[in-house]
Enzyme design. Structure first.
Site, PDB file in Angstrom:
ATOM      1  N   LEU A   1     -17.691  10.192  19.858  1.00  0.00           N
ATOM      2  CA  LEU A   1     -17.190   8.910  19.406  1.00  0.00           C
ATOM      3  C   LEU A   1     -18.179   7.782  19.671  1.00  0.00           C
ATOM      4  CD1 LEU A   1     -14.780   7.332  18.223  1.00  0.00           C
ATOM      5  CD2 LEU A   1     -13.952   7.064  20.585  1.00  0.00           C
ATOM      6  N   ASP A   2     -18.565   7.074  18.605  1.00  0.00           N
ATOM      7  CA  ASP A   2     -19.372   5.852  18.676  1.00  0.00           C
ATOM      8  C   ASP A   2     -20.713   6.040  19.377  1.00  0.00           C
ATOM      9  OD1 ASP A   2     -17.423   4.465  17.309  1.00  0.00           O
ATOM     10  OD2 ASP A   2     -16.479   3.665  19.116  1.00  0.00           O
ATOM     11  N   THR A   3     -21.301   7.222  19.282  1.00  0.00           N
ATOM     12  CA  THR A   3     -22.608   7.451  19.908  1.00  0.00           C
ATOM     13  C   THR A   3     -23.650   7.920  18.896  1.00  0.00           C
ATOM     14  OG1 THR A   3     -22.060   9.739  20.501  1.00  0.00           O
ATOM     15  CG2 THR A   3     -21.550   8.027  22.129  1.00  0.00           C
TER      16      THR A   3
END
Length: 277
Positions: free
Chosen positions: A220-222
């Site tokens: 997530l979100d990386t």
């Protein structure tokens, strides 16, 4: 006059730029723009070339593949690319992209919008673009994603854009579109996780807010970062003013990221990107 883009990445070696420019010259093409970069840490070479001419561009690609056996080469015509937008309830990013598309400001063909809520349907319909409501209530995550995929598939998008789509995508869904899903989030508020990040930021008295657009990966979100920007704020900002400022920077960053990707200015190298502006 036909116009093309050639993207090359490979281990650096002498004569790479010469090999490309020589092949294009011999093929009767004219170089319109050229960007190069060598990553000093890895010794990797990246090059983006736009060129035009009446010749056989595929012949250029074949010739370069023979000479540059270790290189990854991509050739494409300069043209609009199909995009599908995914949204939930927030209209600011979606509306901005639809308006830019209507004003011919993006090298994109927005073919459809898919949302897990019906709220944004009237907005989308004003632009004459198909809207698909795929509710997630009382169905499993797998079933919902299968329905989203069914809605997206007929449009054959080059990219999916998460215009504040507020559902986490499973690795199986992401795998369908590797390095082809773009997301936007408030990454310059990293200390404020979960709900109401701007309210938390207001309580802490932050002095800068911003946003990051990135490719979606399993974590997530990386994913690799495409574009970022910030806005300075001060003690006079209310929570509502901070939320509005955050929406403004999110709109700008997402639109810029989409343009960079559609114009093939972004190379993904590991979890980093090389971006030719």
């Amino acid at each position: 006059m036909n116009q093309y883009r050639l993207l090359i990445d490979c281990p650096d070696q002498p004569g790479l730029v010469y090999q490309v420019s020589r092949a294009l010259f011999k093929g009767g093409f004219n170089v319109l723009s050229n960007h190069e970069f060598v990553d000093a840490a890895t010794g990797h070479f990246f090059m983006r070339t736009e060129f035009s001419g009446p010749g056989d561009a595929q012949a250029i690609l074949r010739a370069l593949r023979e000479r540059l056996a270790s290189a990854t080469l991509r050739l494409s015509a300069v043209e609009r690319r199909p995009v599908v937008l995914l949204a939930t309830k927030e209209p600011h990013c979606l509306g901005d992209l639809l308006l830019r598309h209507a004003g011919d400001e993006l090298p994109a063909e927005i073919r459809a919008v898919v949302s897990n809520h019906a709220a944004l349907g009237p907005l989308v319909e004003k632009f004459g673009i198909p809207f698909h409501h795929v509710p997630h209530d009382e169905v499993s995550r797998e079933a919902h994603e299968a329905a989203v995929a069914d809605a997206v598939s007929p449009y054959d998008p080059a990219y999916l854009v998460l215009a504040k789509y507020m559902r986490v995508l499973s690795p199986g869904f992401v795998e369908r579109y590797p390095q082809r899903i773009i997301n936007i989030h408030h990454s310059f508020l990293p200390a404020f996780m979960g709900a109401r990040p701007y309210h938390q930021a207001h309580e802490r008295g932050v002095k800068v807010i911003g946003a990051t657009a990135h490719f979606v990966t399993d974590e997530l979100d990386t994913g690799p970062i495409i574009c970022q920007d910030v806005l300075p704020i001060d003690h006079s900002y209310t929570t509502a003013a901070m939320v509005q400022a955050g929406k403004d920077v999110e709109k700008f960053v997402l639109a810029r990221a989409l343009r960079l990707v559609l114009e093939e200015r972004v190379f993904v190298h590991g979890n980093r990107t090389i971006v030719f502006g």
